[in-house]
Design a protein around this motif. Structure first.
Motif, short mmCIF file in Angstrom:
data_model
loop_
_atom_site.label_atom_id
_atom_site.label_comp_id
_atom_site.label_asym_id
_atom_site.label_seq_id
_atom_site.Cartn_x
_atom_site.Cartn_y
_atom_site.Cartn_z
N SER A 170 12.92 -31.72 47.20
CA SER A 170 14.13 -30.98 46.81
C SER A 170 13.79 -30.12 45.60
CB SER A 170 15.26 -31.94 46.47
OG SER A 170 15.65 -32.67 47.59
N THR B 51 18.93 -28.19 45.11
CA THR B 51 18.96 -27.79 46.51
C THR B 51 18.21 -28.86 47.29
OG1 THR B 51 18.92 -25.47 45.84
CG2 THR B 51 18.43 -25.96 48.15
N PRO B 52 18.91 -29.69 48.05
CA PRO B 52 18.25 -30.75 48.81
C PRO B 52 17.25 -30.18 49.82
CG PRO B 52 20.61 -31.09 48.78
CD PRO B 52 20.36 -29.73 48.22
N TYR B 53 16.15 -30.88 50.00
CA TYR B 53 15.11 -30.45 50.94
C TYR B 53 15.57 -30.69 52.37
CZ TYR B 53 10.69 -30.35 53.47
OH TYR B 53 9.69 -30.07 54.36
N GLU B 54 15.31 -29.69 53.21
CA GLU B 54 15.58 -29.80 54.64
C GLU B 54 14.27 -29.68 55.38
OE1 GLU B 54 18.17 -26.86 56.19
OE2 GLU B 54 19.87 -28.18 56.17
N TYR C 106 18.37 -37.97 46.48
CA TYR C 106 17.92 -36.73 47.09
C TYR C 106 16.56 -36.96 47.73
CZ TYR C 106 21.55 -34.20 44.59
OH TYR C 106 22.76 -33.76 44.12
N THR D 175 22.32 -25.80 56.16
CA THR D 175 23.14 -26.98 55.84
C THR D 175 22.89 -27.46 54.41
OG1 THR D 175 21.47 -28.42 56.81
CG2 THR D 175 23.30 -27.73 58.23
N ALA D 176 21.74 -27.17 53.84
CA ALA D 176 21.44 -27.61 52.47
C ALA D 176 21.98 -26.59 51.48
CB ALA D 176 19.95 -27.81 52.29
N GLN D 177 23.13 -26.85 50.95
CA GLN D 177 23.74 -25.97 49.96
C GLN D 177 23.41 -26.47 48.55
OE1 GLN D 177 25.35 -23.13 50.70
NE2 GLN D 177 24.89 -23.53 52.85
#
Length: 134
Positions: A93, A21-24, A89, A47-49
């Motif tokens: 994350s 899960t990418p960090y937002e 990434y 937006t981070a799926q």
């Protein structure tokens, strides 16, 4: 003289299934406001799926990859791992590795080798007291 080393076949051969899960950053998320003293519902989807990957995850080193720390309230097990990925990434994350002790880890550092090869090497940290990786 430039050179390029491809690791794609090795990454596929030695990989394990994991979810990233990418960090937002909270600063990049939309800010809300109050209408009539109430917060309106936010219908935006994040937006981070999470993404499913098949890449190698190995112990950081053989001596202290997993350490048990005894605290006044009990015991906490900590883990450090190296993750070799073909995608970049951001730091913080969350990486879920079902085959490992803590299962969810946070990216705390990386080394980008994409100028010389097709991999990025990440340092992952996690512990049993923070099962969500944060």
């Amino acid at each position: 003289m430039s050179f390029y080393i491809s690791f794609k076949n090795m990454v596929n051969s030695f990989g394990v299934d994991l979810t990233v899960t990418p960090y937002e950053s909270p600063a990049k998320k939309s800010h809300f406001h109050y209408v009539g003293g109430e917060r309106p519902k936010n219908d935006e989807t994040p937006t981070a799926q999470p993404e499913t990957r098949h890449e190698p995850v190995v112990p950081f080193n053989s001596q202290d990859a997993f350490v048990a720390q005894f605290l006044s309230g009990g015991e906490m097990e900590q883990g450090e791992l190296l993750w070799i990925s073909t995608k970049l990434y951001p730091k913080n994350s969350i990486v879920e590795v079902p085959s490992q002790l803590c299962q969810k880890y946070r990216v705390v550092g990386s080394s980008n080798w994409q100028g010389y090869s097709d991999v990025v090497i990440y340092i992952l940290k996690g512990d049993t007291k923070h099962p969500d990786g944060r």
